[in-house]
Design a protein around this motif. Structure first.
Motif, PDB file in Angstrom:
ATOM      1  N   GLY A   1       0.817  -1.207   0.000  1.00  0.00           N
ATOM      2  CA  GLY A   1       0.000   0.000   0.000  1.00  0.00           C
ATOM      3  C   GLY A   1       0.853   1.260   0.000  1.00  0.00           C
ATOM      4  N   GLU A   2       1.900   1.255   0.824  1.00  0.00           N
ATOM      5  CA  GLU A   2       2.793   2.419   0.904  1.00  0.00           C
ATOM      6  C   GLU A   2       3.561   2.613  -0.394  1.00  0.00           C
TER       7      GLU A   2
ATOM      8  N   ALA B   1      -4.182   0.731   6.510  1.00  0.00           N
ATOM      9  CA  ALA B   1      -4.508   0.416   5.114  1.00  0.00           C
ATOM     10  C   ALA B   1      -4.287   1.668   4.267  1.00  0.00           C
ATOM     11  N   PRO B   2      -2.999   1.945   3.942  1.00  0.00           N
ATOM     12  CA  PRO B   2      -2.645   3.253   3.383  1.00  0.00           C
ATOM     13  C   PRO B   2      -3.253   3.576   2.020  1.00  0.00           C
TER      14      PRO B   2
END
Lengths: 446, 153
Positions: A134-135, A150-151
């Motif tokens: 996600g990052e 949950a980026p």
């Protein structure tokens, strides 16, 4: 204040955002309910003991910093205590300097966002690669995470597919499995090339000097075992007294964050000459003196209060315009930087956050308390003086008759943001009170 | 133990002793990466060929669990064990006598071995970062195979 307002407007103007965030948070919430019902009949007593452990840790914080430092040093590890963001960035850069010409692999860390570490290193020529999927995605977009666990919650598979194709020549598919496989291949090369890694920390155990890290992807394992040097950065609030304190915490955190009975990997990193810990004290230490501060320092960053918050589910993390969002963010952020004192108003005060918090932080009460503090500022503001003048019938009558005679553009400007998203509203040439008086006069004549 | 392991998407097989698992292992993709503590126990040099020259080339890794948690399907391995980290298939041997009841027992073990780098593993690596869709095999193994051993030397 303005930053939040702009962020909020952007979020509310995105027609798909609320749907994406609401769907993703809803999935986690429902799975969490099922997990607790099926596997944790003792959930309430776990919360109780975790809350006690965290309260005690916060109360003992100065001692824990001392004990932790001694444990790390006794084990041959390295530790630096820093007082502010700037010092943290400089200390990390100094450690990384010999490894400048290789990529630096990084695990997820909200403190990195808070301190601006990645930009600091980026501007000085370091290639810092986010390795959490996600990052990694949001780094490609040069965005910040929209959720602490949950980026990339605000992006759809179509968004992500397009980003991979445009930035990395990725495959033409929206299949999450193939997209994940593609990111794995790109990042595996970085892992094998890197000589330095950066991680955050979920817990720091004072008695042993151990850094505890929870994850699912194995990117943190790779970042913390393959490179020659590993830096873990953390705020002092991550400290706990003993290893055995982990018992309830290691159950509550994955259940609350991702609705898992256990996350895939929990690393216990003891002190080691190859490993550095950079511990941020400073403002966090003084938050202990504040009754709201000492409560929010208990937070274990599970993100459950974000998932359950009706405001968060509507606007997502970017709607807050700050690093930490949701109820915990609306409390922690204004305490760390007072210019965000309007943030506690990003809440309906429904109390869902308090109900879900695994360490029993009375989140909605804290939000209310912070609102009352910002109200004290309001009492001395010029807007309030205006309101008070309005309480006098004569002043009110005079004010509104002047207001009605002003051109519409000036009226709109005076009302400010309140009118920006609303259409023009016609103003009667005569006020209700004027009309009332006129009718009374006319009746008396008749 | 079996149900808990399967709940976290691990595959579980039972074997009587070490010699009986060698056949099974050779059906998995090579080259192999074998954890240090298993090298003296497994007849790997004869049967499990070819070994990986570089850890990152291995397709199957073989590790030994320090303990396994019955209720959660969690296995504890040394943190430096790249066999459970780099290859796409991770095989972990769990001797039955090392099974403990609860996560609290694992925490106690970690407390007693505070000087050691340890990792608790629950299932193959995964991510749900794309629309909360579960994908197995993020940066670590895509398959986790647990071999329950009745007898361990």
């Amino acid at each position: 204040m303005n930053k939040t307002r702009h962020a909020l407007e952007r979020a509310l103007c995105d027609p798909d955002l609320a749907g994406k965030v609401d769907r993703a948070t809803g999935i986690t919430l429902r799975k969490r309910e099922t997990l607790i019902r099926d596997s944790y009949p003792d959930w309430e007593s776990l919360r109780e003991s975790a809350s006690e452990i965290r309260s005690r840790s916060v109360a003992l914080l100065p001692d824990l910093v001392r004990i932790f430092t001694a444990s790390v040093e006794a084990g041959g590890g390295n530790i630096t205590i820093v007082e502010d963001y700037d010092e943290l960035c400089r200390v990390v850069e100094e450690i990384l300097r010999p490894y400048r010409d290789r990529p630096i692999v990084k695990g997820k860390s909200m403190l990195t966002e808070e301190t601006g570490l990645r930009d600091f290193l980026g501007m000085r020529g370091y290639e810092v690669v986010e390795t959490d999927l996600g990052e990694f995605i949001i780094q490609l977009l040069d965005q910040s995470p929209s959720h602490i666990t949950a980026p990339a919650i605000h992006l759809s598979r179509h968004d992500i597919s397009r980003i991979f194709r445009e930035r990395l020549g990725g495959p033409d598919t929206t299949d999450p499995q193939i997209l994940t496989r593609f990111a794995r291949t790109v990042l595996r090369k970085k892992f094998l090339k890197a000589q330095a890694g950066i991680t955050g920390a979920n817990f720091l155990v004072a008695e042993s000097g151990t850094v505890v890290l929870l994850e699912n992807e194995a990117n943190i394992r790779l970042s913390s075992t393959l490179p020659d040097v590993v830096i873990s950065i953390a705020g002092v609030e991550k400290l706990i007294e003993r290893t055995t304190n982990l018992s309830p915490l290691l159950k509550l955190l994955p259940a609350s964050a991702t609705a898992q009975i256990q996350n895939c990997y929990t690393s216990f990193l003891p002190p080691d000459p190859r490993r550095h810990i950079v511990l941020l004290a400073g403002k966090r230490m003084s938050l202990r003196e504040d009754p709201v501060g000492s409560e929010i320092l208990k937070c274990i960053r599970c993100g459950a209060c974000l998932n359950t918050c009706p405001v968060f589910r509507l606007v997502g993390g970017h709607g807050y315009g700050t690093v930490y969002s949701g109820p915990m963010g609306a409390i922690l952020t204004p305490l760390l930087s007072p210019e965000h004192r309007s943030l506690p108003y990003m809440s309906s005060l429904c109390g869902a956050c308090t109900d879900i918090c695994p360490v029993h932080i009375p989140l909605h009460r804290l939000l209310l308390e912070l609102r009352s503090r910002s109200r004290k500022d309001f009492l001395s503001s010029s807007l309030f003086t205006l309101f008070r003048a309005g309480a006098n019938p004569r002043a009110y009558g005079m004010g509104t008759s002047i207001f009605r005679k002003l051109p519409n553009t000036i009226r709109r400007r005076l009302l400010g943001p309140w009118t920006r998203k609303r259409g023009t509203f016609p103003v009667s040439p005569e006020s209700f009170r004027e009309k009332w008086r006129r009718r009374k006069r006319e009746r008396n004549h008749a | 133990m079996r149900e808990a392991l399967e709940r976290v998407q691990a595959e579980v097989f039972s074997f009587a002793d070490i010699p009986s698992i060698v056949n099974f292992l050779s059906s998995l993709p090579s080259p192999y990466l074998i954890a240090e503590e298993l090298k003296s126990i497994l007849p790997w040099t004869h049967t499990l060929r070819p070994p990986a020259l570089h850890p990152q080339e291995a397709r199957t890794g073989l590790s030994l669990a320090r303990l396994g948690v019955k209720t959660t399907g969690t296995l504890l391995v040394p943190g430096t064990d790249t066999a459970s980290l780099l290859p796409e298939t991770s095989v972990i041997l769990l001797p039955k006598e090392r099974i403990v009841d609860a996560l609290d027992d694992l925490v106690l073990y970690v407390a007693q071995h505070a000087r050691e780098h340890l990792v608790a593993i629950s299932g193959p690596s995964r991510t749900a970062d794309i629309e909360k869709t579960l994908v197995l095999g993020a940066h670590g193994p895509e398959r986790l195979i647990v071999l329950l051993l009745d007898q361990y030397p």
